[in-house]
Design a protein around this motif. Structure first.
Motif, PDB file in Angstrom:
ATOM      1  N   THR A   1       4.940  30.547  53.784  1.00  0.00           N
ATOM      2  CA  THR A   1       4.948  29.245  54.445  1.00  0.00           C
ATOM      3  C   THR A   1       5.233  28.129  53.444  1.00  0.00           C
ATOM      4  N   PHE A   2       4.558  28.171  52.299  1.00  0.00           N
ATOM      5  CA  PHE A   2       4.772  27.131  51.293  1.00  0.00           C
ATOM      6  C   PHE A   2       6.155  27.241  50.651  1.00  0.00           C
ATOM      7  N   ALA A   3       6.688  28.453  50.522  1.00  0.00           N
ATOM      8  CA  ALA A   3       8.041  28.617  49.988  1.00  0.00           C
ATOM      9  C   ALA A   3       9.077  28.025  50.935  1.00  0.00           C
ATOM     10  N   ILE A   4       8.896  28.273  52.221  1.00  0.00           N
ATOM     11  CA  ILE A   4       9.813  27.702  53.216  1.00  0.00           C
ATOM     12  C   ILE A   4       9.690  26.189  53.234  1.00  0.00           C
ATOM     13  N   LEU A   5       8.470  25.680  53.157  1.00  0.00           N
ATOM     14  CA  LEU A   5       8.276  24.230  53.130  1.00  0.00           C
ATOM     15  C   LEU A   5       8.936  23.619  51.893  1.00  0.00           C
ATOM     16  N   SER A   6       8.883  24.318  50.782  1.00  0.00           N
ATOM     17  CA  SER A   6       9.541  23.839  49.563  1.00  0.00           C
ATOM     18  C   SER A   6      11.049  23.732  49.768  1.00  0.00           C
TER      19      SER A   6
ATOM     20  N   THR B   1       0.108  20.764  55.694  1.00  0.00           N
ATOM     21  CA  THR B   1       0.274  22.203  55.910  1.00  0.00           C
ATOM     22  C   THR B   1      -0.959  22.968  55.437  1.00  0.00           C
ATOM     23  N   GLY B   2      -1.469  22.610  54.260  1.00  0.00           N
ATOM     24  CA  GLY B   2      -2.680  23.248  53.755  1.00  0.00           C
ATOM     25  C   GLY B   2      -3.867  23.016  54.671  1.00  0.00           C
ATOM     26  N   GLY B   3      -3.980  21.808  55.205  1.00  0.00           N
ATOM     27  CA  GLY B   3      -5.066  21.503  56.139  1.00  0.00           C
ATOM     28  C   GLY B   3      -4.985  22.323  57.411  1.00  0.00           C
TER      29      GLY B   3
END
Length: 63
Positions: free
Chosen positions: A14-19, A44-46
Motif C-alpha cells: 500500500t505504501f509503495a503504491i502510494l509512493s 493512509t497510516g491512520g
C-alpha cells in the motif's frame, strides 16, 4: 503468524503504491510540497491502524 506476515506485506505494498502515486502527482504539479505527501501518508497510516484495530476488536467480540 502467517496472517501477520501477509498483513505486513499488504501494508508495505500500500505504501509503495502510494509512493508511486505521489511521484506521479509531483511530476504533474498536483502536489506542491512535501507536507502534502506527508499528509497523504499520515492519513493512509491512520486508516490502516483503525482498520487493524477494528478487525482485532471484531475478532475478540466473536470469540
Amino acid at each position: 503468524m502467517l496472517t501477520v506476515k501477509k498483513a505486513v506485506l499488504k501494508i508495505l505494498l500500500t505504501f509503495a503504491i502510494l509512493s508511486a502515486i505521489c511521484c506521479a502527482f509531483w511530476q504533474l504539479g498536483w502536489l506542491t510540497s512535501a507536507n502534502e505527501a506527508a499528509i497523504l501518508f499520515a492519513m493512509t497510516g491512520g486508516v490502516i491502524a483503525i482498520d487493524l484495530a477494528w478487525a482485532s476488536l471484531r475478532k475478540k467480540m466473536q470469540s
